[in-house]
Scaffold this active site. Sequence first.
Site, PDB file in Angstrom:
ATOM      1  NE  ARG A  79      27.973  56.617  49.820  1.00 64.17           N
ATOM      2  CZ  ARG A  79      27.934  57.622  48.929  1.00 64.17           C
ATOM      3  NH1 ARG A  79      26.985  57.648  48.004  1.00 64.17           N
ATOM      4  NH2 ARG A  79      28.844  58.581  48.951  1.00 64.17           N
ATOM      5  CD  GLU A  95      27.840  51.835  44.446  1.00 65.50           C
ATOM      6  OE1 GLU A  95      28.729  52.655  44.155  1.00 65.50           O
ATOM      7  OE2 GLU A  95      26.712  52.145  44.842  1.00 65.50           O
ATOM      8  CG  HIS A 125      27.087  55.681  42.702  1.00 67.08           C
ATOM      9  ND1 HIS A 125      27.566  55.180  43.878  1.00 67.08           N
ATOM     10  CD2 HIS A 125      26.813  56.990  42.965  1.00 67.08           C
ATOM     11  CE1 HIS A 125      27.598  56.128  44.806  1.00 67.08           C
ATOM     12  NE2 HIS A 125      27.146  57.249  44.264  1.00 67.08           N
TER      13      HIS A 125
END
Length: 296
Positions: free
Chosen positions: A215, A243, A261
């Site tokens: 993360r 994001e 991601h």
Amino acid sequence: MKVLATRRYPGPAFEELGDVEVAPLAARADVEALIVANEPVDADSFPSLRLVANFGVGYDRIGVEELRRRGIVVTNTPGVLDAATADLTWALILATRRRVVEGDRRVRAGEWTGSWADGFLAEELTGSTLGIIGLGRIGQSVARRAVGFDLRVVYTQRRRSEEAGLADYRELEELLAESDIATIHAPLTPETRGLIDARRLGLLHDGACLVNTARGEIVDEEALVAELVSGRIRAGLDVFAHEPHVPEPLLSLPNVVLTPHLGSGTRQTRESMTRIVVDNVLAMERGDELLTPVGA
Ligand code: DGY
């Protein structure tokens, strides 16, 4: 049971849902189960809600505590994405350490004009030290893959793990100072938010590489950008604090490899994640025990 899914999740299992609608998370009185990808859920908007089935292992954005307080169960998809995430971690380690993306850009830009013997050197992987921050399922998969590269592997974790032989324990600060490559595999919790702050980033030695497939919020992103802009360290980043926003200064840097991601982003893994999501929804429909409730 009325199900609302925020997208059509991949794989054939999705077809097994009976009464499912694909739509954004707007208020609905009839919806009993939501399928989300770590998206915030406002329980007030869904008065009939009984289940939030998360497509993903991390559920830090959903608001689990409040849902639990209201008796709404949250499930996730542990176990099935360890290999894919560990593989992507290694892709970033290799790409960053061996300057693969920089090399690719040089070729495409027509800048490869001399001999292979003219410079453009990278750092050897074999014999270097890999520091794993969080030796859970994904961290262990990363550690197992390190054997083939002849790395020395150390790890840190809140609770010492006796995952025999995979890695030697270090305190976080020691690990950062010792690692040629430090890779993050911890969940985002109040304890890990901002864990890798400016001071701790400063412990990485010159030329070391930070990899993050966990993360973005675990690292102080502003401090990381400053370190990367200075050119002192390298990084392979799959996750970011906001994001899909990626800090602008990173986009032109040669010492960072960026991916959107992609940790669990293989067809096989994402289909397995959908399988677990659907099995949880079907279990609730039948009144059976759920497969993977969070914090149960
Ligand atoms: C997860 O499952 O939490 C991942 O971030 C998705 O790849």
